[in-house]
Design an enzyme around this catalytic site. Structure first.
Site, mmCIF file in Angstrom:
data_model
loop_
_atom_site.group_PDB
_atom_site.id
_atom_site.type_symbol
_atom_site.label_atom_id
_atom_site.label_comp_id
_atom_site.label_asym_id
_atom_site.label_seq_id
_atom_site.Cartn_x
_atom_site.Cartn_y
_atom_site.Cartn_z
ATOM 1 N N HIS A 42 42.415 39.779 38.230
ATOM 2 C CA HIS A 42 41.667 40.294 37.079
ATOM 3 C C HIS A 42 42.224 41.625 36.610
ATOM 4 O O HIS A 42 41.549 42.360 35.892
ATOM 5 C CB HIS A 42 40.180 40.434 37.417
ATOM 6 C CG HIS A 42 39.603 39.233 38.111
ATOM 7 N ND1 HIS A 42 39.526 39.142 39.474
ATOM 8 C CD2 HIS A 42 39.129 38.074 37.610
ATOM 9 C CE1 HIS A 42 39.010 37.959 39.807
ATOM 10 N NE2 HIS A 42 38.764 37.292 38.690
HETATM 11 S S1 FES Z 1 41.058 42.283 40.223
HETATM 12 FE FE1 FES Z 1 39.626 40.749 40.733
HETATM 13 S S2 FES Z 1 40.165 40.224 42.758
HETATM 14 FE FE2 FES Z 1 41.561 41.790 42.248
#
Ligand code: FES
Length: 185
Positions: A150
């Site tokens: 993410h």
């Molecule tokens: S940014 Fe979501 S698990 Fe690493």
């Protein structure tokens, strides 16, 4: 009506029966107590193979400045990174007030060994393994680690700088057992 002999025998039988029941109850309690105490003692004194599983001993002599490796501890990925002076200086230059999870590089490394950055390779957002420990991997906008799940960016002290992760990569318990050997756990 029972004779005196029968009466006495009855009492003796009764006493014996009660004694047996008491002894049996005490013995049972004794067994119960032992059964409870033993697992507790076992937990307090883990066997050698359990201890071996809970620690990771690592020879770091081959990790060149600027390089990192991945290892594991308690089935979790661990990053061991040999920071160069520029990366240490970058980490030191960041005001603590700019950090989401304020920690200095000194707090995240051992005294006199601030070039050795040892962290879990587990993103503190939802647990993906960030990139940046292997040769040529994306190290993100802050030169540390980048989590592609993410988009969390960690700096050269593995502190969260951008993206959804709430905390820095976790520094596990570890000790230098010599200049080139580290025991994690
Ligand atoms: S940014 Fe979501 S698990 Fe690493």
């Amino acid at each position: 009506m029972a004779s005196e002999t029968e009466h006495t025998a009855g009492i003796e039988d009764g006493v014996r029966r009660r004694d047996f029941i008491n002894i049996a109850a005490v013995s049972f309690a004794g067994v119960g107590a032992t059964a409870v105490v033993l697992p507790l003692l076992n937990q307090m004194n883990p066997s050698a193979d359990v201890l071996a599983l809970s620690t990771t001993e690592l020879d770091i002599s081959a990790i060149q400045p600027g390089q990192a490796i991945k290892t594991s501890w308690r089935k979790q990925p661990v990053f061991v990174r040999n920071l160069v002076a520029k990366e240490i200086a970058e980490a030191k230059a960041v005001p603590l007030g700019d950090l989401r999870d304020p920690e200095t590089i000194d707090q995240r490394t051992k005294p006199g060994k601030e070039n050795w950055l040892i962290t879990l390779g587990v993103c503190t957002h939802l647990g993906c393994v960030p990139l940046g420990a292997a040769e040529g991997e994306n190290r993100g906008d802050f030169g540390g680690y980048f989590c592609p799940c993410h988009g969390s960016h960690y700096d050269t002290a593995a502190r969260i700088r951008k993206g959804p992760a709430p905390k820095n990569l976790v520094v596990p318990p570890y000790e230098f057992t010599s200049d080139t050997v580290v025991t994690i756990g």
